[in-house]
Scaffold this active site. Structure first.
Site, short mmCIF file in Angstrom:
data_model
loop_
_atom_site.label_atom_id
_atom_site.label_comp_id
_atom_site.label_asym_id
_atom_site.label_seq_id
_atom_site.Cartn_x
_atom_site.Cartn_y
_atom_site.Cartn_z
N LYS A 77 0.87 -1.17 0.00
CA LYS A 77 0.00 0.00 0.00
C LYS A 77 0.91 1.23 0.00
O LYS A 77 1.94 1.24 0.69
CB LYS A 77 -0.87 -0.03 1.26
CG LYS A 77 -1.95 1.04 1.34
CD LYS A 77 -2.80 0.84 2.61
CE LYS A 77 -3.91 1.85 2.77
NZ LYS A 77 -4.70 1.60 3.99
N SER A 152 -9.62 1.81 3.13
CA SER A 152 -8.73 2.53 2.25
C SER A 152 -7.72 1.65 1.49
O SER A 152 -7.15 2.11 0.51
CB SER A 152 -7.95 3.58 3.06
OG SER A 152 -7.10 2.95 4.00
N SER A 176 -9.65 -0.59 7.33
CA SER A 176 -9.11 -0.40 5.98
C SER A 176 -8.44 -1.61 5.35
O SER A 176 -8.13 -1.58 4.16
CB SER A 176 -8.13 0.78 5.98
OG SER A 176 -8.84 1.99 5.97
#
Lengths: 484, 482
Positions: A77, A152, A176
């Site tokens: 990420k 996210s 997330s």
């Protein structure tokens, strides 16, 4: 051979048997990524050259160290710091930021011979649950390109679900990792707070942030956790306690396991189709010999309110360093110092980030601190106590990961509060610091549904054991999203 | 109207640890700009602070030396504000659980002992430095200092005059130097002082409105700065105006205090506990250890010196002002056969004069306590005169040689031999009959004149005591031939 459907375990065995070289695997993976990216948009940066070079290095030294991650492509990420590789947090303010150091995750994975193929999309600074708040581009759900992958860590979940990469790391501050894993039909594990080092994770809300794996199987989640968990001297909050071999817990035997079903997780917000799948999964647990009982986590309903004070408060401080002075993007025109700050931050941050910075700044302001921040901390203590009470009698708590399946892209509610409320099932684990996993169990209207399992602090073993048992029973095909 | 001044001081002290408070970078002063930094002290995205245990150790010692109550569970908080010298846009500091609280220092002003309360002492990180030299439209930043450990020591508003403020600061500096936690050099910024100042009519209980005076960064300007601010406030009050709460800065060039920011412009620091750091637990054993490692502190030593060595308070105060100086004094006293006051005269006189003129510390002084004692013993037993000793001492100070060697090399042994001295006296008297007459007519000054002549003739080596006796005898017996 369709590498894109293999798990880490399978690929690692092929590499060890020399049926495949890391370079071949990486080259094929990169080709596949390029192809799929036309639809998915999970990557913000693809590190083609670096990945091939790393794979070559791994091939040359394949006999020296046998981590199951060795030679396996992966991606991070884009809020995890990677030396010499752009790290943007999907924000304009960091779009040109090339870190001078490796965070602990990048360093540990590199040490184990993992091959970094790129950096994955997210909501700007991990604030959001649709990956639409990325300043770069939205990511699509591999099951339905008109839908959100969640967020996210939407880029991480979509990249794994689409078969671009076998695993990715995400970060979870209020759900997330688990929510996008649920939306994309993959496994997402948020370990116990401080189980995995935060050094090099660009902070959103420091007391809630936790890194974890997104994988295609529970076994892979255990394999990755084996490698990333553990004490890090660079993170003062990390705990110096031993890391077990998590794969050993995956026996499939959950006879006598005490399972708690919190009634607050089955309220009217829960979509009937999702509820049906969850109850089906609970049925499997019972069938396997687990003892399931309804319990109450009475402060669940205050979780969102408290979370949306604590997380923005910490964020308002954590994000203050992006001022355009030392790195990142500076506004082109400004009159003086204050103007430099204001212009750079106004241009550099997106709407949702600004909203949370303002919320948090307000909550910490003199005269409001006691009413907001301090009160929220008290609620947090109550939520922790809720969990402690249930865990005195039960081994795991199970329920849905999210009230509904993935919604349509660009259909975010006008009132941000409505979207915030969708975090209702995931936020409490962050508030309490307990581990939680989302494991895919079925479909509702053709979109994946995830079952969420919480465990005691540092008891990822029981969480994984339970998830594995469910996984074996439901036989969910996590590669279905890679059909294209 | 007559006003009483109320002063409280906020003092920042850089701790002398080798590395910074939250990373491994060096704290060395005066290095090339931006060479003592790493991602952590630069506040790069993703970094986390890691507490240097030495900092807690030093702060604990300081808190104990300042008689503070120790918070055995002490934590760090974030103080949020934007400034280019603060890379994270927050300073890691301590808010509601500082390492020490409720302490005090005793100071002596005009022979009166006053106990000055210390509200709190807390740990924090230093900020960088802005350089405004090159270009009027931009500034440069040096972040070498960012993350250097500081303690902030806040006094109660117990000080009543600029002199007391200065004395408090001196005492504080001496204590911190004694316990080896800081260089406490104002000129290098390792000791910095801000003052809160207000006036109130004599007899009034409540405090007047205070102003905060920044930039009092030399001992020379502490009292001056406060005096100027007092005068400014008095003028306002006398003319019926009000003092406004604000932050001011003392400008050494104009000798005035100037407004920096008003109360409205004051920051809301939005303190909250730093989630990146854990609570620091200070065990009983840790405190015990810190106490055991503590040397005798200046005030206590002063009283002991007054008792043991019969020194006047003034002398004892100066000599115990520095640990090394006090040690030098005591080492000398061990070997010296005379009265200790003689040592303090030499230390406060010739030794300190030479140290000051050469800009040296006692620690890099070439004269050992042993040599000092042997030189004083040579005066005591009459081998050299006090006057010669000054020459000898200067040579010792410059070369580090033993006094005996210097005396032998330069032939400075005192002449006490009567016949040798008589020869010189006879010669001197014979040359100036007029002065002999003056003496015999009762002008005692003439004796001094002859004394000087004998000294000059002997190259300063004549034993003044013997000469004095001989001279008086000779002058009285001298028969003037008309």
């Amino acid at each position: 051979m369709e590498f894109q459907k293999q798990t880490i375990r399978q690929l690692s065995e092929m590499l060890q048997k020399k049926e495949l070289t890391a370079k071949e695997l990486t080259a094929e993976t990169l080709k596949n990524i390029k192809e799929k990216e036309k639809d998915i948009d999970a990557f913000l940066t693809i590190c083609e050259e670096e990945a091939l070079q790393e794979a070559k290095k791994v091939d040359q030294a394949f006999d020296t160290y046998a981590s199951p991650l060795k030679g396996i492509p992966m991606a991070l990420k884009d809020n995890m710091v990677t030396k010499d590789i752009r790290t943007t947090c999907a924000s304009k303010i960091l779009e040109n930021f090339i870190p001078p150091y490796d965070g602990t995750m990048a360093a540990r994975l590199k040490e184990r011979g993992a091959v970094l193929t790129g950096k994955l999309n997210l909501d700007e600074f991990a604030m959001g649950s649709r990956t639409e708040y990325s300043a770069m581009k939205p990511t699509k759900n591999p099951y339905d390109l008109t839908r959100t992958p969640g967020g996210s860590s939407g880029g991480s979940a979509a990249a794994v679900a689409s078969g671009e990469i076998p695993y990715a790391l995400g970060s979870d501050t209020g759900g997330s990792i688990r929510q996008p894993a649920s939306y994309c039909g993959v496994v997402g594990l948020k370990p116990t707070y401080v189980r995995v080092s935060r050094y090099g994770l660009v902070a959103f809300a420091s007391s809630l942030d936790q890194i974890g794996p997104i994988t295609r199987s529970v076994e892979d989640a255990a394999l990755v956790l084996n490698e990333i968990a553990g004490y890090d001297p660079m993170d003062s909050t990390s705990v110096n306690c031993s890391v077990p071999d998590y794969t050993k817990a995956l026996t499939g035997d959950i006879k006598g396991l005490k399972v708690a079903l919190p009634k607050e997780y089955f309220g009217e917000e829960l979509h009937p189709g999702v509820k049906e799948e969850i109850l089906k999964a609970v049925g499997y647990l019972e069938k396997l010999g687990a003892k399931v009982e309804e319990v109450s986590l009475p402060h669940t309903k205050y979780g969102i309110a408290a979370y949306y004070i604590i997380a923005p408060a910490e964020a308002s401080s954590n994000l203050a360093r992006y001022d355009g002075v030392r790195y990142g993007v500076r506004a082109k025109e400004y009159k003086d110092l204050i103007d430099l700050y204001e212009a750079s931050r106004s241009e550099g941050f997106g709407e949702e980030v600004k909203r949370r910075i303002m919320l948090g700044t307000f909550a910490l302001s003199s005269g409001y601190y006691d009413a907001y921040y301090l009160k929220a901390q008290k609620v947090r203590t109550l939520i922790k106590e809720d969990f402690a009470k249930v865990f005195a009698d039960y081994d795991v708590i199970v329920g849905p990961t999210a009230p509904a399946t993935a919604g349509k892209l660009f259909q975010a509610a006008k009132d941000p509060m409505e979207d915030y409320l969708l975090d209702v099932y995931t936020v409490p684990a962050n508030m309490a610091g307990v581990p939680g996993i989302s494991v895919p169990i079925g479909f509702s209207e053709n979109m994946p549904v995830g079952l969420q399992i919480f465990g005691r602090h540092f008891d990822e073993e029981t969480v994984l054991k339970t998830a594995f048992a469910v996984e074996q029973e439901v036989c969910f095909d996590t590669t279905k999203g890679a059909r294209r | 109207m007559r006003y009483e001044t109320v002063i409280g001081l906020e003092v920042h002290v850089e701790l002398a640890t080798a590395s910074k408070i939250f990373c491994g970078c060096s704290t060395k002063f005066g290095q090339e700009i931006n060479t003592q930094c790493c991602p952590i002290c630069l506040g790069m995205p993703g970094v986390l602070p890691k507490l240097n245990k030495k900092v807690v150790d030093y702060a604990l010692k300081a808190a104990l030396a300042l008689n503070c109550k120790i918070n055995q569970e002490t934590k760090f908080d974030r103080k949020n504000y934007f400034y280019p010298d603060l890379p994270k846009a927050y300073q890691i500091s301590q808010y509601d659980k500082p390492i020490g609280e409720h302490g005090y220092i005793d100071i002596t002003v005009d022979g009166e002992v006053r106990r000055i309360g210390i509200t709190r002492i807390h740990m924090e990180e230093d900020a960088g430095k802005l350089l405004h030299e090159s270009d009027p439209t931009s500034s440069l930043i040096d972040l070498n200092r960012t993350g250097v450990p500081l303690i902030e020591i806040v006094s109660e508003p117990d000080l009543r005059s600029p002199e007391e403020a200065r004395e408090y600061l001196m005492q504080l500096r001496n204590i911190l130097k004694y316990i080896d936690v800081s260089d406490v050099k104002m000129e290098e910024g390792s000791l910095r002082c801000d003052a809160n100042i207000s006036l109130r009519p004599y007899g009034q209980e409540t405090f007047g409105t205070k102003t905060e005076l920044k930039n009092l960064n030399s001992f020379k300007w502490i009292a001056k700065g406060i005096e100027h601010e007092m005068a400014r406030q008095k003028l306002l009050l006398d003319s019926g105006e009000k003092v406004t709460q604000e932050t001011r800065r003392f400008d050494v060039n104009t000798q005035k205090t100037v407004l920096m920011r008003s109360k409205e412009e004051a920051h809301d620091y939005r303190y909250f506990p730093d989630p990146d750091l854990v609570t620091v637990e200070i065990s009983d054993d840790w405190i015990k250890e810190a106490k055991a490692s503590m040397p005798e502190l200046p005030e206590k030593k002063k009283i002991r010196f007054m008792e043991t060595y019969q020194l006047p308070e003034y002398d004892a105060g100066i000599i115990t002002g520095e640990k090394e100086l006090a040690q030098f004094f005591e080492d000398t006293a061990k070997e010296f056969r005379g009265e200790a006051k003689v040592i303090s005269n030499w230390v406060m006189g010739d030794l300190m004069r030479l140290l000051n003129s050469e800009n040296k510390e006692i620690s890099d002084c070439a004269v050992t306590a042993k040599d000092m004692a042997s030189m004083l013993n040579l005066i005591e037993d009459g081998t050299i005169s006090g006057k010669i000793a000054k020459t000898v001492f200067e040579e010792m100070f410059l070369t580090g040689k033993e006094p005996k060697t210097i005396i032998a090399e330069k032939g400075l042994v005192q002449i006490s031999d009567v016949s040798e001295l008589e020869k010189i006296i006879d010669e001197v008297i014979g040359k100036d009959i007029k002065s002999v007459r003056d003496f015999q007519n009762g002008n005692k000054k003439a004796l001094g004149f002859f004394m000087g002549q004998v000294m000059r003739q002997s190259g300063g080596k004549a034993n003044p005591k013997v000469v004095n006796e001989l001279l008086a005898k000779k002058l009285n017996a001298f028969e003037i031939k008309e």
